[in-house]
Write an enzyme that holds these catalytic residues in place. Structure first.
Site, PDB file in Angstrom:
ATOM      1  N   ARG A  76      -4.231   3.894  -2.012  1.00  0.00           N
ATOM      2  CA  ARG A  76      -4.174   3.079  -1.177  1.00  0.00           C
ATOM      3  C   ARG A  76      -3.845   1.996  -2.121  1.00  0.00           C
ATOM      4  O   ARG A  76      -3.898   0.821  -1.076  1.00  0.00           O
ATOM      5  CB  ARG A  76      -4.977   3.248  -0.138  1.00  0.00           C
ATOM      6  CG  ARG A  76      -4.942   4.476   1.224  1.00  0.00           C
ATOM      7  CD  ARG A  76      -5.606   3.572   2.321  1.00  0.00           C
ATOM      8  NE  ARG A  76      -5.680   4.815   3.234  1.00  0.00           N
ATOM      9  CZ  ARG A  76      -5.184   5.292   3.716  1.00  0.00           C
ATOM     10  NH1 ARG A  76      -3.638   4.230   4.488  1.00  0.00           N
ATOM     11  NH2 ARG A  76      -5.279   6.268   4.275  1.00  0.00           N
ATOM     12  N   GLY A 114       1.692   0.670   4.466  1.00  0.00           N
ATOM     13  CA  GLY A 114       1.282  -0.249   3.207  1.00  0.00           C
ATOM     14  C   GLY A 114       2.633   0.067   2.543  1.00  0.00           C
ATOM     15  O   GLY A 114       2.564  -0.651   1.513  1.00  0.00           O
ATOM     16  N   THR A 115       3.079   1.501   2.208  1.00  0.00           N
ATOM     17  CA  THR A 115       3.462   1.890   1.554  1.00  0.00           C
ATOM     18  C   THR A 115       4.970   0.804   1.032  1.00  0.00           C
ATOM     19  O   THR A 115       5.590   0.817   0.276  1.00  0.00           O
ATOM     20  CB  THR A 115       4.084   3.518   1.007  1.00  0.00           C
ATOM     21  OG1 THR A 115       3.108   3.644   1.488  1.00  0.00           O
ATOM     22  CG2 THR A 115       5.471   3.805   0.154  1.00  0.00           C
ATOM     23  N   THR A 135       3.482   8.832   7.526  1.00  0.00           N
ATOM     24  CA  THR A 135       1.994   9.220   8.486  1.00  0.00           C
ATOM     25  C   THR A 135       2.506  10.144   9.461  1.00  0.00           C
ATOM     26  O   THR A 135       3.009   9.703  11.015  1.00  0.00           O
ATOM     27  CB  THR A 135       2.089   7.492   8.507  1.00  0.00           C
ATOM     28  OG1 THR A 135       1.154   6.885   9.279  1.00  0.00           O
ATOM     29  CG2 THR A 135       3.297   6.493   9.840  1.00  0.00           C
ATOM     30  N   ILE A 136       0.929  10.079   9.437  1.00  0.00           N
ATOM     31  CA  ILE A 136       1.230  10.522  10.401  1.00  0.00           C
ATOM     32  C   ILE A 136       0.637  10.159  12.401  1.00  0.00           C
ATOM     33  O   ILE A 136       0.418  10.679  13.719  1.00  0.00           O
ATOM     34  CB  ILE A 136      -0.707  11.282  10.866  1.00  0.00           C
ATOM     35  CG1 ILE A 136      -1.809  11.466  10.432  1.00  0.00           C
ATOM     36  CG2 ILE A 136      -0.490  12.804   9.293  1.00  0.00           C
ATOM     37  CD1 ILE A 136      -3.273  11.897  10.967  1.00  0.00           C
ATOM     38  N   ASP A 137       0.452   9.084  12.135  1.00  0.00           N
ATOM     39  CA  ASP A 137       0.484   8.044  12.982  1.00  0.00           C
ATOM     40  C   ASP A 137       1.260   8.104  14.018  1.00  0.00           C
ATOM     41  O   ASP A 137       2.022   6.965  14.641  1.00  0.00           O
ATOM     42  CB  ASP A 137      -0.376   6.383  12.237  1.00  0.00           C
ATOM     43  CG  ASP A 137      -1.312   6.764  12.006  1.00  0.00           C
ATOM     44  OD1 ASP A 137      -1.945   7.661  12.333  1.00  0.00           O
ATOM     45  OD2 ASP A 137      -1.735   5.244  10.936  1.00  0.00           O
ATOM     46  N   MET A 179      -6.715  10.327  15.686  1.00  0.00           N
ATOM     47  CA  MET A 179      -7.039   9.202  14.712  1.00  0.00           C
ATOM     48  C   MET A 179      -5.615   8.293  14.614  1.00  0.00           C
ATOM     49  O   MET A 179      -5.099   8.668  15.969  1.00  0.00           O
ATOM     50  CB  MET A 179      -5.940  10.079  12.839  1.00  0.00           C
ATOM     51  CG  MET A 179      -7.637  10.642  12.196  1.00  0.00           C
ATOM     52  SD  MET A 179      -6.801  10.597  10.327  1.00  0.00           S
ATOM     53  CE  MET A 179      -8.440  10.461   9.523  1.00  0.00           C
TER      54      MET A 179
HETATM   55  O1  F6P Z   1      -2.829   8.595   7.782  1.00  0.00           O
HETATM   56  C1  F6P Z   1      -3.201   7.687   8.721  1.00  0.00           C
HETATM   57  C2  F6P Z   1      -4.791   7.750   8.931  1.00  0.00           C
HETATM   58  O2  F6P Z   1      -4.941   8.802   8.982  1.00  0.00           O
HETATM   59  C3  F6P Z   1      -5.274   6.431  10.016  1.00  0.00           C
HETATM   60  O3  F6P Z   1      -4.264   7.140  11.454  1.00  0.00           O
HETATM   61  C4  F6P Z   1      -6.482   6.303   9.669  1.00  0.00           C
HETATM   62  O4  F6P Z   1      -7.415   5.599  10.261  1.00  0.00           O
HETATM   63  C5  F6P Z   1      -6.463   6.995   8.531  1.00  0.00           C
HETATM   64  O5  F6P Z   1      -5.669   7.298   7.802  1.00  0.00           O
HETATM   65  C6  F6P Z   1      -7.559   7.298   7.045  1.00  0.00           C
HETATM   66  O6  F6P Z   1      -7.000   6.861   6.566  1.00  0.00           O
HETATM   67  P1  F6P Z   1      -8.278   6.963   5.200  1.00  0.00           P
HETATM   68  O7  F6P Z   1      -9.684   7.250   5.280  1.00  0.00           O
HETATM   69  O8  F6P Z   1      -7.661   7.917   3.954  1.00  0.00           O
HETATM   70  O9  F6P Z   1      -8.152   5.995   4.348  1.00  0.00           O
END
Ligand code: F6P
Length: 375
Positions: A76, A114-115, A135-137, A179
């Site tokens: 990240r 972020g990417t 993203t799953i979001d 999430m």
């Molecule tokens: O991929 C997005 C996400 O799943 C968010 O919903 C979640 O809050 C976050 O990533 C947490 O990911 P990590 O702990 O890997 O930073």
């Protein structure tokens, strides 16, 4: 138009099911259709910074369509502010140097918000970049869907199905944390599909008394259990007011010290999410006289084999990304709109979250079947 011979590829941000399907789609099309070389950078932008890579060949791309995670690894980092033992460093020059050393003609970045921001910084630094939304979001702007969302919503829905029978058997409230720090798509979608009685998302601050009233109404009609689907980032009205004040303070801060302080405060408020779900469960126990339990779905939602829709989306977007590179259409993200694929400027996507509008048709549908949204 320049002749393409070699491209780079990376996956960054939180992993999501379908990343390997996307790598495979880009790689197979680039190698099989065009004979390009494909350099896979490992652990996202870190691979470009450290020049850590692996040349991908057809054999390595075989058998990964159905696998979870990412064969390239991920991280990240923010390219303009990489944490090092001697403090934060801007690593854009190092990345540009790696890109040039490998004589890349383009770089394909697969990732979330972020990417897209990192990609924009590299585009501004002169690199030829094409991105894919993952993203799953499902909170990336300018695209209907993101790679990983369909699988995650399926996992979360199945979890809610399973929580129903145990909540029902014990006459309990089960608060299931799903999430989504900023956007509530996953919780809203899974909450509707999984028949949650209460759905709480970051875009609609909740009043705990209204949630309790909804649960008590159910109890009085004989349903002495309730499922509350709560997004990680859902917040009470009080919490939302604090957040709003912190955002205002950040925008009006003039000195760098005031800005840093406001930013710290903002992170502090965001950082309290983990405790929120537990606090909510305790409050609901008091207000309803029912026992409450918390189930945090967590990383299970991001792991494992991608759904059929995610494999299909990743393959459609991955092959389309290669077309953009071939046609020299750089600085673009491949987005999905209905069944079409379109190119949108990364500059329009980066920094723009796709939130759930309060009058979205999913919100309306949830309300019409009697689901409480806590407001
Ligand atoms: O991929 C997005 C996400 O799943 C968010 O919903 C979640 O809050 C976050 O990533 C947490 O990911 P990590 O702990 O890997 O930073």
């Amino acid at each position: 138009m320049k002749k393409i011979k070699r491209i780079g590829i990376l996956t960054a941000g939180g992993d999501a099911p379908g990343l390997n399907a996307a790598i495979r789609a880009v790689g197979k099309t680039a190698i099989g259709e065009h004979g390009w070389e494909v350099v896979g950078f490992l652990r996202g932008f870190t691979g470009l910074i450290e020049d850590n890579f692996q040349l991908l060949d057809a054999r390595m791309l075989s058998g990964i369509l159905t696998t979870g995670g990412t064969m390239l690894g991920t991280s990240r980092v923010k390219v303009h502010r990489v944490q090092t033992p001697s403090g934060d460093r801007d690593m854009r020059d190092e990345i540009v140097a790696t890109y040039r050393r490998h004589q890349l003609d383009a770089l394909v970045c697969i990732g979330g918000g972020g990417t897209q921001k990192n990609a924009l910084r590299l585009i501004e630094a002169g690199l030829d970049v094409v991105t894919l939304p993952k993203t799953i979001d499902n909170d990336i702007a300018c695209t209907d869907d993101t790679i990983g969302f369909d699988t995650a919503i399926g996992v979360a829905t199945e979890a809610l199905d399973r929580l129903h029978s145990t909540a029902h058997s014990h006459h309990r409230i089960i608060v299931a944390e799903i999430m989504g720090h900023r956007a509530g798509w996953l919780t809203l979608g899974a909450g509707i599909a999984g028949g949650a009685d209460v759905i709480l998302i970051p875009e609609i601050p909740y009043d705990v008394k209204k949630i309790a009233a909804a649960i008590n109404r159910r109890s009085s009609t004989g349903s002495r259990f309730s499922i509350v689907a709560v997004a990680e980032g859902a917040m009470s009205l009080e919490h939302a007011a604090k957040l709003e004040a912190a955002v205002k303070a950040k925008t009006s801060a003039t000195t760098s010290a005031a800005k840093a302080k406001a930013k710290r405060r903002l992170n502090e408020i965001y950082g309290h999410h983990a405790g929120n779900t537990l606090r909510l469960a305790t409050q609901l126990e008091k207000l309803t006289q029912l026992e409450a339990r918390v189930s945090i779905l967590g990383y299970v939602q991001r792991g494992g084999t991608p759904s059929c829709s995610d494999r299909l989306l990743a393959t459609r977007l991955g092959t389309a990304a290669v077309d953009l590179v071939r046609r020299g259409r750089f600085g673009m993200m491949v987005a999905s709109e209905s069944d079409e694929v379109k190119a949108v400027p990364v500059a329009k996507v980066a920094g723009n979250l796709k939130m759930v509008p309060r009058d979205h048709r999913w919100v309306e549908a949830a309300r019409r079947v009697g689901t409480s949204l806590g407001d």
